[in-house]
Design an enzyme around this catalytic site. Sequence first.
Site, short mmCIF file in Angstrom:
data_model
loop_
_atom_site.label_atom_id
_atom_site.label_comp_id
_atom_site.label_asym_id
_atom_site.label_seq_id
_atom_site.Cartn_x
_atom_site.Cartn_y
_atom_site.Cartn_z
N SER A 58 0.63 -1.01 0.05
CA SER A 58 0.06 -0.04 0.11
C SER A 58 0.87 1.15 -0.13
CB SER A 58 -0.91 0.02 1.33
OG SER A 58 -1.91 -0.87 0.96
N LYS A 61 0.12 3.80 -2.59
CA LYS A 61 -0.90 4.67 -2.70
C LYS A 61 -0.31 6.49 -2.29
CE LYS A 61 -4.54 2.14 -0.49
NZ LYS A 61 -3.97 0.77 -0.24
N SER A 118 -5.74 3.53 4.73
CA SER A 118 -5.21 2.96 3.59
C SER A 118 -6.23 2.26 2.61
CB SER A 118 -4.33 1.74 4.03
OG SER A 118 -3.69 1.19 3.00
N LYS A 228 3.08 6.66 4.76
CA LYS A 228 2.09 5.43 4.34
C LYS A 228 2.72 4.06 4.72
CE LYS A 228 -1.56 4.01 2.44
NZ LYS A 228 -1.26 3.11 3.68
#
Length: 405
Positions: A58, A61, A118, A228
């Site tokens: 993730s 992202k 997320s 993130k």
Amino acid sequence: MRKISSVLLCVVLLVVCSIPVSAEEKLKLTARSAIVMEAESGRIIYEDNSSEALPPASVTKVMTLLLIFEAIGQGKLALSDEITVSEHAASMGGSQVFLEAGEVQTVEVMIKSIAVASGNDASVAMAEHIGGSEDGFVAMMNQKAKDLGMKNTVFKNCCGLDTEGHVTSAKDIAIMSRELITKHPSVLKYSSIWMDEFIHKTKKGESVFGLSNTNKLLKQYQGCTGLKTGSTSQAKFCLSATAKRNGITLIAVVMASNSSKDRIKDATTLLDYGFGGCRVYEAPDLKKKLKPVPVAGGEKQEAKIASKKIFRTVLINGESEDGITYNIQRKKNLKAPLKKGDAAGWITYYQNGSYIGKVQLIITEEIGKLTFAKSVSRVLKQFLYQLAGDVSSAKSPQSIRWDKK
């Protein structure tokens, strides 16, 4: 003989102990790939296998958020705009905020859902809105990666689910993270949220959904601002962490750490190393050395200039500021009219002869275009001034000396 041996041993120990610890000493990390970068300059403080292409989970992202904030900055999108969730977006597995097909949420709610929780479903919904389809958005992601010089990156989706060929590197993640937080610092308002909530609005009614940040470093590291996390079976545990202390912002990236705790530990080790090994250098004020620039066709023949901001860089591992030099380059062909803030040149900075950055020079006053009437007035004033000078330079009657006879 024994006495000589003892003396030699002491000498050897003194020499060994006097050798400084190398800046390239390998840090103890579980991560397969890691890097720590100073955000403002982009300088790398430490890296280990940072160019290997690996699944990012993730952390993908970061690029999704970058394109969202670019669209906002370009006026193509607003935080209050409403996004309708498609069947495809609602069907996303993995981490999600359980958006339903047909549900409508604002861009800001979607950003929170991506940055904090997320949400894969929120990521795809935003991708479809901006790119027309997820595939269209992924093409935009890959183009942006190319533009940023991310040499080891290929995106296959916008959320980071394990897909064959979906890879990036720690260095590339640091590059896109830097682009996001320096060009769109408002993202940190969202990435630093610990807990929040939003209202699901569907045909079944309304319900409150809680958001909890997946980045536990926020509560465990002083100055942490984001950014993130990511984890899948293939990617293991990844993190792009941002933190700010004493005016210095660092980006630490770890990929393929062994566990969630290990990625926090690895990121902490990188950030500690970074903050311990660098200091901010601020260039001295060059105001007295910035001469006005000539202006053609203006009410004034010269314009005052100043640097747009103070130049800052980071000195790493004991570097001296003595090697920092600068070169002032002023524009030569400026024409009126000019506004405050118009570009007037650059101050370029070097460290030991190598380029390290530049600061723009700007006009500090408005200068209108010279009209015919003002041009005549200027010529007349110059004539009268010259005439007055000629008269005053002539001898007055009182200054005439009379010789006595």
